[in-house]
Each structure stands twice: as structure tokens, then as C-alpha cells.
Design a protein around this motif. Sequence first.
Motif, PDB file in Angstrom:
ATOM      1  N   ALA A  75       0.837  -1.208   0.000  1.00  0.00           N
ATOM      2  CA  ALA A  75       0.000   0.000   0.000  1.00  0.00           C
ATOM      3  C   ALA A  75       0.868   1.253   0.000  1.00  0.00           C
ATOM      4  CB  ALA A  75      -0.925  -0.003   1.216  1.00  0.00           C
ATOM      5  N   GLU A  78       2.097   1.787  -3.494  1.00  0.00           N
ATOM      6  CA  GLU A  78       1.033   2.224  -4.394  1.00  0.00           C
ATOM      7  C   GLU A  78       0.917   3.738  -4.440  1.00  0.00           C
ATOM      8  OE1 GLU A  78      -3.721   1.322  -5.243  1.00  0.00           O
ATOM      9  OE2 GLU A  78      -2.822   0.786  -3.314  1.00  0.00           O
ATOM     10  N   ASP A  79       1.233   4.408  -3.338  1.00  0.00           N
ATOM     11  CA  ASP A  79       1.142   5.868  -3.299  1.00  0.00           C
ATOM     12  C   ASP A  79       2.047   6.527  -4.333  1.00  0.00           C
ATOM     13  OD1 ASP A  79      -0.694   5.721  -1.317  1.00  0.00           O
ATOM     14  OD2 ASP A  79       0.505   6.671   0.236  1.00  0.00           O
ATOM     15  N   TYR A  81       3.783   4.496  -6.970  1.00  0.00           N
ATOM     16  CA  TYR A  81       3.954   3.715  -8.200  1.00  0.00           C
ATOM     17  C   TYR A  81       2.675   3.088  -8.738  1.00  0.00           C
ATOM     18  CZ  TYR A  81       8.760   4.129  -6.547  1.00  0.00           C
ATOM     19  OH  TYR A  81       9.959   4.630  -6.095  1.00  0.00           O
ATOM     20  N   GLY A  82       1.549   3.336  -8.090  1.00  0.00           N
ATOM     21  CA  GLY A  82       0.288   2.804  -8.587  1.00  0.00           C
ATOM     22  C   GLY A  82       0.129   1.312  -8.351  1.00  0.00           C
ATOM     23  N   LYS A  83      -0.821   0.720  -9.063  1.00  0.00           N
ATOM     24  CA  LYS A  83      -1.141  -0.693  -8.863  1.00  0.00           C
ATOM     25  C   LYS A  83       0.005  -1.626  -9.234  1.00  0.00           C
ATOM     26  CE  LYS A  83      -5.425  -0.488  -7.360  1.00  0.00           C
ATOM     27  NZ  LYS A  83      -5.776  -0.982  -6.010  1.00  0.00           N
ATOM     28  N   ASP A  84       0.797  -1.256 -10.256  1.00  0.00           N
ATOM     29  CA  ASP A  84       1.906  -2.130 -10.629  1.00  0.00           C
ATOM     30  C   ASP A  84       2.956  -2.156  -9.526  1.00  0.00           C
ATOM     31  OD1 ASP A  84       2.329   0.514 -11.161  1.00  0.00           O
ATOM     32  OD2 ASP A  84       3.488   0.206 -12.995  1.00  0.00           O
ATOM     33  N   TYR A  86       2.234  -1.711  -6.352  1.00  0.00           N
ATOM     34  CA  TYR A  86       1.583  -2.492  -5.299  1.00  0.00           C
ATOM     35  C   TYR A  86       1.832  -3.979  -5.532  1.00  0.00           C
ATOM     36  CZ  TYR A  86      -2.148  -4.220  -2.207  1.00  0.00           C
ATOM     37  OH  TYR A  86      -2.859  -4.867  -1.217  1.00  0.00           O
TER      38      TYR A  86
END
Length: 442
Positions: A75, A78-79, A81-84, A86
Motif C-alpha cells: 500500500a 502504491e502511493d 507507483y500505482g497498482k503495478d 503495489y
Amino acid sequence: MAETAQPKKMNLIQLTFIVAVNMMGSGIIMLPSNMAKVGAISLLSWLVTAVGSMAIAWGFAQAGLFNSRQGGLAAYAEDAYGKDGYFTVFFLYFLSLVIANVAIAISAVGYLATFLPWLSSTPIATCIGVIILLWLTTIANFGGPGITGKIGAVTVWGVIIPVGLLSIIGWFWFNKETFNAAWNPQNLTLVQGMGSSITLTLWAFLGMESAAQNSNAVENPKRDVPLACMFGTLGAAVIYILSTTVIQGIVPNAELAASTGPFGLAYAKMFNPTIGWIIMVLAVIACVGSLLGWQFTVAQTGKAAADDRMFPALFSKINSKGAPIRGMIVLGIVQTLMALMTISPTLNEQFSALVSLSVVTNVIPYIVALSALAVMMRNAGVSGGKYTLNMIVVLVAMLYSTYAVYASGATAVIGGVLVMCVGFIIWGFIAPRFVNTKTISA
């Protein structure tokens, strides 16, 4: 109307204790034997790792305050680098826990070999013992969570009590000549000695990233979580350094390096074989209890990712008792393959190979997650001295983590790269679920 009683929250001392206990687990019990192969000069690695680990712990404590979403390291990533990001962090961290389970099983087999010598008689026998233990603890979890957590909370003391006690009373048996003879049998330089066991010492600190997960149950999280992370890590570091130092002055280096149950051997030297035998039994119980809990935790981690569509759907299937059996079976197969792929001439060599691979696949997520702290702080409006302090500490943490990857050796780094390749292959099939289908204009 009477007010509803609010659940009592943890104070700083309680949270610090939890952090230290969570790290100490079963990670320490094979380290003295592996470090003895280098010599007592490998103890210098603790100093480097203690500083690096406290920096990492501080970084995750801060990240946990700015991002309390489910997912932990993933998580955080994700802040920025996004979903990839994550998925990459989740997958590497997930695999590192799977690899660590095999290493824990090897620790248990090492101590069991005292009672069943055939387990260490040949590499094949050791591997068979490890695989049997992995599947026994996997199958034991088919009945659901039940008392697994309670078992782990009790059995962990089978390691913490002997190791902590040795750190205090072991000095009465400490022999300066024994320690001096073990100092530098390989004639390493000071720099080589400091880097000789970085992966082994870092292995003992893995798990510090979970410290911030209890922030919701703390009286004053903004103050207590960072302090507990630091104090807990420092407390564990003191016990690690004292116990692995004193044991080098109790057991001759050659015996220690060849032992598959170093703490049991130390207590046998200090008292008598019966006491050593009791310590061996406690270590086995602790390892099996730890492995039992981690098998379920890893399966639950896979289930949570599958529920978020980040992992194959089979990991989300549970039975009537809440156990993700299909995921557990897949993980059991993966762990079996890991045990077969890392089979080595001695149990200690197999343990070292797995620890190095686990460290690589663990600290890469550390670096990615910590590098996102700048974005988290900007989003939270943090600036000035606090921003500067956090970034300096996180830079130390990331540089140390990068050095730890380097110190793990070429074989472990190659293994980590291969794991990343597999992760990107899996992500290639999952990514379309999260891509905006609208055409992006040039």
C-alpha cells in the motif's frame, strides 16, 4: 445512559515489547553456527545491521502514520507507483515469506537432528525431513485459524527465553581465550568482517515492517509508534549481539560451526547435556509453532490479494472453517520445490542459501516502499524539519538495504531477479483488470 466502555489501548512500553517479540521469533537460533563459519569477526555485521534496521524501522513507522490502508508495504508503494508498484512489492514480499518458511523448517530439522540423527546424515535425508515438516504444518492449518495464533504466542518463548537468558547469564561461562581463538580464522580485513554476515544478521530483523500495523490500538500513535519501532528494534539488537557474542566464548569455534543446534550446545557446555536437551526441545517447539503460524499467515496474505483481484482467484477459495486450502496446497508445492532447489551438502549451507534469497526478495520491497515516503509526506503536507529528518533516515535505510542485496551474493541476486521476472509475467495477465479502457490521446 452509561457510556460504552472503550477498549483499552497499548502504551509505549507494551507496544515496544510486542515489536521486539515479533522480530525475535525463530530467526536467531541457527545464526551462531553460520556466523562461526566466518569467525567471531562476523559479529561486526550486527553493528551495521542494527543501524540499518533502526533506520528501516523508523521509515516504516512514519509511512504507517501517513498511510493506514490495508496492504502494508504494498500500500505504501502504491502511493508512488500505482497498482503495478503495489503488485510488485506484494509479490516479492509474499515470496520472501514463503522462502523464509523453508528456512524456519530447516532450523527445526537442525534441532530435531539431535534426537533423530538420520535427519542430518545426508542432504537427501535433511531435505525429506524439511518437506515432511512443511506439509505437516500446512495440513495442520486446514482446520482454520482456531488456536494457531495462540499456539504461536506461547511457543515463541521457546526461543526468546533461552536466547535472552544466555545474553545475561552466559557471561559467567565466557572464556576470553576461546573467543580470541574464534575471532578471525579466515584472516579477513575489518571491512570484510563487517560485511561478512550482513544477510544473516538482517534475517533476524525481518518482520520489523509489521510494527506500524498496530497503530490503531495505540494510545498516542504519532508519538509511540516511531518510538516503539526504534526501541523494539534496539532491544532486539542488544539481545542478538549479546547472545551471539557470548556463545563464541563458550563453545569452541569449530564445534559451533559444525553444530545444527548451537544454543542447545551452549547450554550443554554451561550446565549439562540434559539442560542442553531441554533447550533443543524448546527450540523445536518454537520453530514448529512459528512455522504453523506463518503457513497460515502466508496463505491469508495470498487470499487477501486474491480478494483484491491482485492474485489468482484460487487463493481466495476457503473451506467451511475459513481456511484457504487450495492456496495452502499451492504454497506447499512451491515450498517443496524451494527445498529441493536449495538442497546442499550440509544443513547450514542450505539454511544460508535460503536466508540470502529471502533477504533479497524482502529488502527490494523495503526499498520500493520506503522510496514512496516522500510522496506520502507531500500528500500529507509535511515540510520543514520533519520532512528533512525523515528523508535523511530513509536514505540511510535504502542505502543499507541496497548494500544488503549486494552482500547477499550473486546466486541470491540472480534468484531474486528470476522471481521478479515471474512476478511481471503474472502481472501481465492481471494488469488489464486495473487499466482504464478509455483510449488515451497522444
